[in-house]
Design a protein around this motif. Sequence first.
Motif, mmCIF file in Angstrom:
data_model
loop_
_atom_site.group_PDB
_atom_site.id
_atom_site.type_symbol
_atom_site.label_atom_id
_atom_site.label_comp_id
_atom_site.label_asym_id
_atom_site.label_seq_id
_atom_site.Cartn_x
_atom_site.Cartn_y
_atom_site.Cartn_z
ATOM 1 N N LEU A 1 5.823 -3.242 7.603
ATOM 2 C CA LEU A 1 5.826 -4.195 6.299
ATOM 3 C C LEU A 1 6.690 -5.197 6.554
ATOM 4 N N ARG A 2 7.858 -4.926 7.249
ATOM 5 C CA ARG A 2 9.051 -6.126 7.516
ATOM 6 C C ARG A 2 8.285 -6.885 8.546
ATOM 7 N N ASP A 3 7.703 -6.771 9.561
ATOM 8 C CA ASP A 3 7.034 -7.579 10.417
ATOM 9 C C ASP A 3 5.786 -8.491 9.842
ATOM 10 N N GLU A 4 5.152 -8.028 8.691
ATOM 11 C CA GLU A 4 4.171 -8.434 7.980
ATOM 12 C C GLU A 4 4.804 -9.798 7.165
ATOM 13 N N TRP A 5 5.866 -9.167 6.363
ATOM 14 C CA TRP A 5 6.588 -10.221 5.369
ATOM 15 C C TRP A 5 7.173 -11.212 6.254
ATOM 16 N N LEU A 6 7.987 -11.087 7.667
ATOM 17 C CA LEU A 6 8.535 -12.092 8.093
ATOM 18 C C LEU A 6 7.581 -13.198 8.370
ATOM 19 N N ASN B 1 0.904 -1.139 -0.158
ATOM 20 C CA ASN B 1 -0.083 0.023 -0.111
ATOM 21 C C ASN B 1 0.880 1.297 0.057
ATOM 22 N N LEU B 2 2.269 1.128 -0.206
ATOM 23 C CA LEU B 2 3.031 2.257 -0.269
ATOM 24 C C LEU B 2 3.342 2.823 -1.467
ATOM 25 N N ASN C 1 16.870 8.812 4.272
ATOM 26 C CA ASN C 1 16.501 7.416 4.100
ATOM 27 C C ASN C 1 15.746 6.706 5.400
ATOM 28 N N PRO C 2 14.620 6.270 5.110
ATOM 29 C CA PRO C 2 14.027 5.848 6.454
ATOM 30 C C PRO C 2 14.375 4.268 6.989
ATOM 31 N N VAL C 3 15.072 3.629 5.735
ATOM 32 C CA VAL C 3 15.512 2.357 6.077
ATOM 33 C C VAL C 3 16.704 2.186 6.813
ATOM 34 N N GLU C 4 17.389 3.273 6.952
ATOM 35 C CA GLU C 4 18.351 3.326 8.245
ATOM 36 C C GLU C 4 18.131 3.375 9.367
ATOM 37 N N LEU C 5 16.787 3.730 9.762
ATOM 38 C CA LEU C 5 15.980 3.592 10.988
ATOM 39 C C LEU C 5 15.241 2.198 11.232
ATOM 40 N N VAL C 6 15.486 1.266 10.353
ATOM 41 C CA VAL C 6 14.608 -0.180 10.464
ATOM 42 C C VAL C 6 15.801 -1.097 10.566
ATOM 43 N N SER C 7 15.391 -1.865 11.873
ATOM 44 C CA SER C 7 16.402 -2.956 12.123
ATOM 45 C C SER C 7 16.138 -4.076 11.157
ATOM 46 N N ARG C 8 17.187 -4.659 10.803
ATOM 47 C CA ARG C 8 16.993 -5.897 9.822
ATOM 48 C C ARG C 8 16.897 -7.130 10.555
ATOM 49 N N PRO C 9 16.340 -8.030 9.957
ATOM 50 C CA PRO C 9 16.155 -9.567 10.806
ATOM 51 C C PRO C 9 17.333 -10.137 10.613
ATOM 52 N N ASN D 1 4.305 9.199 -1.840
ATOM 53 C CA ASN D 1 5.385 10.030 -2.023
ATOM 54 C C ASN D 1 6.752 9.414 -1.208
ATOM 55 N N ILE D 2 7.676 9.148 -1.920
ATOM 56 C CA ILE D 2 8.985 8.617 -1.224
ATOM 57 C C ILE D 2 9.403 9.487 0.329
ATOM 58 N N SER D 3 9.252 10.675 -0.110
ATOM 59 C CA SER D 3 9.488 11.464 1.095
ATOM 60 C C SER D 3 8.463 11.503 2.425
ATOM 61 N N ARG D 4 7.330 10.788 2.126
ATOM 62 C CA ARG D 4 6.536 10.613 3.180
ATOM 63 C C ARG D 4 6.382 9.278 3.720
ATOM 64 N N ILE D 5 7.416 8.299 3.267
ATOM 65 C CA ILE D 5 7.381 6.904 3.750
ATOM 66 C C ILE D 5 8.000 7.015 4.989
ATOM 67 N N THR D 6 7.835 6.582 6.068
ATOM 68 C CA THR D 6 8.116 6.467 7.498
ATOM 69 C C THR D 6 9.020 5.291 7.764
ATOM 70 N N PRO D 7 9.903 5.377 8.827
ATOM 71 C CA PRO D 7 10.212 4.084 9.186
ATOM 72 C C PRO D 7 9.243 3.036 9.978
ATOM 73 N N HIS D 8 8.234 3.688 10.382
ATOM 74 C CA HIS D 8 7.026 3.103 11.066
ATOM 75 C C HIS D 8 6.442 2.172 9.969
ATOM 76 N N ASP D 9 6.174 2.725 8.695
ATOM 77 C CA ASP D 9 5.708 1.943 7.586
ATOM 78 C C ASP D 9 6.416 0.999 7.220
ATOM 79 N N LEU D 10 7.870 0.912 7.117
ATOM 80 C CA LEU D 10 8.575 -0.034 6.877
ATOM 81 C C LEU D 10 8.659 -1.262 7.781
#
Length: 354
Positions: A91-96, A74-75, A129-137, A79-88
């Motif tokens: 998604l990460r938890d949903e994919w896992l 749903n992202l 870059n919001p991915v920098e604030l997202v912990s990788r599995p 706009n890529i400037s409005r994608i937040t770390p919370h959104d990612l």
Amino acid sequence: MTGVKKTRRSGSVKRVGFEKQKGPNEMNNRRHRRLQRTCPTLAEALERYLTEVSTKKKSGYQEQSIARAWKSTNLINRNISRITPHDLKRLRDEWLKDRKPATVNRRLALISHLYTIARKEWGIHWLANPVELVSRPTVSDARDRRIYTQIRLYGVPAHECPRDELEWIKRNTKSESLPTIITIAAQTCMRLSEIVLLKREDVDLTHGVITLHETKNGRTRYVPMTPFAKHALRQWLAGKPLRGRIFDIQPGSASRAFARARDRAKRAYIALCRKYGRRPITAYFTDLRFHDLRHESTSVMADIFGMHHLSKVNGNVDTKTLLRYYNPRGRDLVKILMSSQLAKWQIQQLRMAA
């Protein structure tokens, strides 16, 4: 807002109205919102990334499938400037829930690189870059799977019950080229893509050397052929053109053909055990992947080549990565130890003391 002002002429005091001055923070916020509106959506950014960046990568075809995963979220129209770390993170938890950590990491890595390219190449230097604030599995994909080479059913001849798993798989494939590909993989440490995309002009049967120009790290590699690999290639190339690709199959198709042949081989082994009233060993053919053949050949070659030579054959320059492919069996380490001068001296001392 109102204030008090004293006039110069009469000295009288009167109230006058005045507007609140705009501070620098508010001006910066307005400028930032204006810049945000000029950013592309994730869909537009992905299309540009795939066109300008992925096409220059050897893994570009893989990024196409990763991009399709993002397009189903749903992202995609945001706009890529409005994608937040919370959104990612969501998604990460949903994919896992139904994806492996390595798959999720690859998806996050693609978007992270997209933001890097947007900042460096597309002129959006202020974009965070919001991915920098997202912990990788955490990925735990180290493998030590070796090929079983002592498959035996006592009383059953070897022509009916092959001794190793690869012979079973070769017998149970419908692919004409897969048996040769399997032999080369198990004998040369080469990757599946390197084998399948091999060109005839890069195979020197006279000196027994394969030259790889297109490798994962971009460096030319010279791969020595064992007698088995050389014999298999000589038979396969007989009567074929002297230039161009020697296999007409793609890496993905070869991997799927291997998986199908592995499953058929397991069913054939179980049927043979039932025929002779034996209990099948469940470890055979279980969790065997084509890439395990690279682990197998590297572990075998480690007994022949030193570390610096092995890295040239295998193609992994980094020692840590190379050691992931070296998976000796316990009995192999015992053989090395028992053939050493230390073991021979200790055996001699025990005999003298007896």
